[in-house]
Scaffold this motif. Structure first.
Motif, PDB file in Angstrom:
ATOM      1  N   VAL A 180     -30.943 -32.165  14.845  1.00  0.00           N
ATOM      2  CA  VAL A 180     -30.656 -31.021  14.244  1.00  0.00           C
ATOM      3  C   VAL A 180     -29.288 -30.611  14.622  1.00  0.00           C
ATOM      4  CG1 VAL A 180     -31.289 -28.506  14.523  1.00  0.00           C
ATOM      5  CG2 VAL A 180     -33.188 -30.065  14.659  1.00  0.00           C
ATOM      6  N   VAL A 181     -28.425 -30.571  13.699  1.00  0.00           N
ATOM      7  CA  VAL A 181     -27.119 -30.155  14.143  1.00  0.00           C
ATOM      8  C   VAL A 181     -26.787 -28.791  13.820  1.00  0.00           C
ATOM      9  CG1 VAL A 181     -24.755 -30.776  13.394  1.00  0.00           C
ATOM     10  CG2 VAL A 181     -26.656 -32.466  12.921  1.00  0.00           C
ATOM     11  N   GLY A 182     -26.291 -28.005  14.723  1.00  0.00           N
ATOM     12  CA  GLY A 182     -26.106 -26.676  14.704  1.00  0.00           C
ATOM     13  C   GLY A 182     -26.833 -25.841  15.960  1.00  0.00           C
ATOM     14  N   GLY A 183     -26.241 -25.302  16.864  1.00  0.00           N
ATOM     15  CA  GLY A 183     -26.806 -24.751  17.787  1.00  0.00           C
ATOM     16  C   GLY A 183     -26.905 -23.004  17.818  1.00  0.00           C
TER      17      GLY A 183
ATOM     18  N   ASP B  46     -38.942 -37.892  18.519  1.00  0.00           N
ATOM     19  CA  ASP B  46     -37.672 -37.635  19.760  1.00  0.00           C
ATOM     20  C   ASP B  46     -36.736 -36.723  19.010  1.00  0.00           C
ATOM     21  OD1 ASP B  46     -35.822 -37.767  21.452  1.00  0.00           O
ATOM     22  OD2 ASP B  46     -35.457 -39.972  21.023  1.00  0.00           O
ATOM     23  N   VAL B  47     -36.859 -35.406  19.357  1.00  0.00           N
ATOM     24  CA  VAL B  47     -35.791 -34.321  18.800  1.00  0.00           C
ATOM     25  C   VAL B  47     -34.698 -34.221  19.734  1.00  0.00           C
ATOM     26  CG1 VAL B  47     -35.709 -31.909  17.853  1.00  0.00           C
ATOM     27  CG2 VAL B  47     -38.057 -33.224  17.828  1.00  0.00           C
ATOM     28  N   ALA B  48     -33.545 -34.019  18.814  1.00  0.00           N
ATOM     29  CA  ALA B  48     -32.243 -33.791  19.659  1.00  0.00           C
ATOM     30  C   ALA B  48     -31.529 -32.598  18.811  1.00  0.00           C
ATOM     31  CB  ALA B  48     -31.299 -35.062  19.734  1.00  0.00           C
ATOM     32  N   LEU B  49     -30.671 -31.847  19.685  1.00  0.00           N
ATOM     33  CA  LEU B  49     -29.867 -30.767  18.995  1.00  0.00           C
ATOM     34  C   LEU B  49     -28.583 -30.851  19.378  1.00  0.00           C
ATOM     35  CD1 LEU B  49     -29.978 -27.835  17.821  1.00  0.00           C
ATOM     36  CD2 LEU B  49     -30.131 -27.031  20.324  1.00  0.00           C
TER      37      LEU B  49
ATOM     38  N   THR C 209     -32.002 -35.905   9.532  1.00  0.00           N
ATOM     39  CA  THR C 209     -30.863 -35.194  10.252  1.00  0.00           C
ATOM     40  C   THR C 209     -31.097 -33.856   9.459  1.00  0.00           C
ATOM     41  OG1 THR C 209     -29.448 -36.793  10.660  1.00  0.00           O
ATOM     42  CG2 THR C 209     -28.385 -34.678  10.273  1.00  0.00           C
ATOM     43  N   VAL C 210     -31.237 -32.650  10.378  1.00  0.00           N
ATOM     44  CA  VAL C 210     -31.193 -31.255   9.741  1.00  0.00           C
ATOM     45  C   VAL C 210     -30.164 -30.429  10.230  1.00  0.00           C
ATOM     46  CG1 VAL C 210     -32.629 -29.142   9.976  1.00  0.00           C
ATOM     47  CG2 VAL C 210     -33.776 -31.465  10.495  1.00  0.00           C
ATOM     48  N   TRP C 211     -29.400 -29.985   8.904  1.00  0.00           N
ATOM     49  CA  TRP C 211     -28.115 -29.187   9.058  1.00  0.00           C
ATOM     50  C   TRP C 211     -28.080 -27.784   9.135  1.00  0.00           C
ATOM     51  CZ3 TRP C 211     -23.912 -32.385   9.873  1.00  0.00           C
ATOM     52  CH2 TRP C 211     -22.572 -31.710   9.660  1.00  0.00           C
ATOM     53  N   THR C 212     -27.740 -27.246  10.148  1.00  0.00           N
ATOM     54  CA  THR C 212     -28.032 -25.893  10.363  1.00  0.00           C
ATOM     55  C   THR C 212     -26.531 -25.306  10.810  1.00  0.00           C
ATOM     56  OG1 THR C 212     -28.810 -25.747  12.638  1.00  0.00           O
ATOM     57  CG2 THR C 212     -30.351 -26.119  10.693  1.00  0.00           C
ATOM     58  N   THR C 213     -25.319 -25.557  10.278  1.00  0.00           N
ATOM     59  CA  THR C 213     -24.299 -25.161  10.776  1.00  0.00           C
ATOM     60  C   THR C 213     -23.516 -23.781  10.138  1.00  0.00           C
ATOM     61  OG1 THR C 213     -23.013 -26.642   9.497  1.00  0.00           O
ATOM     62  CG2 THR C 213     -23.730 -27.515  11.529  1.00  0.00           C
ATOM     63  N   GLY C 214     -24.230 -23.031   9.534  1.00  0.00           N
ATOM     64  CA  GLY C 214     -23.896 -21.790   8.894  1.00  0.00           C
ATOM     65  C   GLY C 214     -23.928 -21.772   7.334  1.00  0.00           C
TER      66      GLY C 214
END
Length: 399
Positions: free
Chosen positions: A153-156, A175-178, A234-239
């Protein structure tokens, strides 16, 4: 012959649907014609798209049922252009037919979509959960993954935190990564950050802090100055980026493409146009723009609808300051984090955590959807007749 004032609302997300319903309950049906244009026949709870992607079923909310008896006319189709000088909207219906809608007043609520920021490979290989189709595609991809497969997951931000924790809870075998550009929850209070880290650790999420993604591949994600990490999804959550239509018009817009509005959500260049939600550049407390969110958008819909109704009926135009109270974050179905904030969205020391916070967030989500689905409950008597002078397009100076 009496002529109805034509109000066209573009977009039926939280803000557009709320504005249409609120206008219907404040204005008499003999005086106005309210048309709500949307691409889909059902209301989408955007704040729940991470749940949909993780495999949960969401309740269907057809607009035909939500607006039955209100006088709001639903027009299904994609908005392709707005001519602010001719006061028309170009719409392509679901069957491909093109049409043009004329308006006296336009409420622009087309909102926003995901923003890949031009990162190579993101548009091709990353998944987004800013829309129902995107969430469903991710859902299908996750369902096809076997145990041990990596998900990044991209974006905090809020969306990234909710997506990562929801997926990790629903699929503990993955296996989940942020990947966060800053520190994990660095905008939260000390208590908020501590609780967030505790939940993330318990769910087994690997966090890459102070990291920027430079490229997205089919099986890997490249990080700036670091080795790439594996990713089967890949999950994109950067805005978010606003809908591009406004920028193509003669409306005054900001560098972000948002329509510049006054305190009543009315365009500063075209007074017959109101913009709400993510589509509007709204000045919040401290002179800072409101962030793109449901928490910001719904109050702008209330403000716009009330101001427009007041101008049409010759009553005092209300202006209510829009401020923040808290940030609500779901961390799976059993955990949550409510970060209390100042009016201008800065974290206070106080937080609410655990199951109580999860319940709090669920109540907020249900309340938002209920408010859209019941726009006229108990308020029909408040409808006002439009003044004869207001039956023409609203073009007088702002009150």
């Amino acid at each position: 012959m009496h002529q109805q004032h034509r109000i066209v609302v573009l977009g039926a997300g939280y803000t557009g649907a709320t504005a249409a319903g609120r206008l219907a309950k404040r204005l008499h049906g003999d005086d106005v014609r309210i048309t709500l244009v949307n691409a889909e026949p059902d209301f989408v709870e955007r704040v729940r798209m991470h749940q949909l992607a993780a495999g949960q079923e969401l309740k269907a909310r057809p607009f035909a049922e939500m607006f039955r008896g209100t006088g709001v006319e639903l027009r299904l189709g994609h908005v392709t252009a707005v001519d602010a000088e001719r006061r028309t909207v170009a719409v392509t219906d679901r069957d491909g037919a093109e049409a043009e809608l004329a308006y006296d007043t336009l409420v622009y609520a087309l909102g926003s979509a995901w923003d890949d920021h031009g990162v190579p490979g993101a548009d091709r290989y990353a998944h987004q959960i800013a829309s129902r189709p995107g969430a469903l595609r991710l859902r299908e991809r996750l369902a096809a993954l076997g145990a041990g497969q990596p998900v990044v997951v991209v974006g905090g931000g809020l969306t990234g935190l909710e997506a990562a924790t929801e997926i990790a809870e629903a699929r503990p075998d993955l296996d989940v990564a942020l990947v966060a550009r800053g520190g994990l929850g660095d905008w939260l209070s000390d208590k908020g950050r501590a609780h967030l880290r505790k939940v993330v650790d318990r769910l087994g999420i690997t966090v890459h802090e102070n990291a920027a993604v430079t490229e997205v591949g089919q099986t890997r994600v490249s990080l700036d100055g670091r080795e790439s990490i594996p990713s089967a999804a890949t999950v994109w959550t950067t805005g978010f980026a606003v809908h591009p239509i406004a920028k193509a018009t003669t409306l005054e817009v900001s560098d972000t493409g948002q329509i510049v509005v006054d305190r009543t959500m009315r365009s500063v260049s075209h007074p017959e146009v109101y913009a709400i939600g993510d589509a509007a550049l709204v000045e919040g407390p401290g002179g800072q723009p409101l962030r793109m969110s449901c928490a910001s958008g719904v109050p702008t819909a209330w403000q716009a609808a009330d101001a427009l109704a007041a101008r049409l009926t010759g009553t005092k135009v209300p202006t209510v300051p829009i401020r923040y109270f808290n940030q609500c974050v779901s961390l799976g179905r059993k955990e949550g984090l409510i970060q209390y904030v100042t009016a201008d969205d800065r974290a206070k020391a106080a937080v609410l955590t655990g199951r109580t916070a999860a319940l709090y967030k669920e109540i907020i989500c249900k309340g938002a959807a209920w408010g859209v689905a019941h726009p006229t409950v108990g308020t029909v008597a408040r409808r006002r007749r439009v003044r004869a002078a207001a039956a023409r397009p609203v073009s007088e100076p702002a009150a």
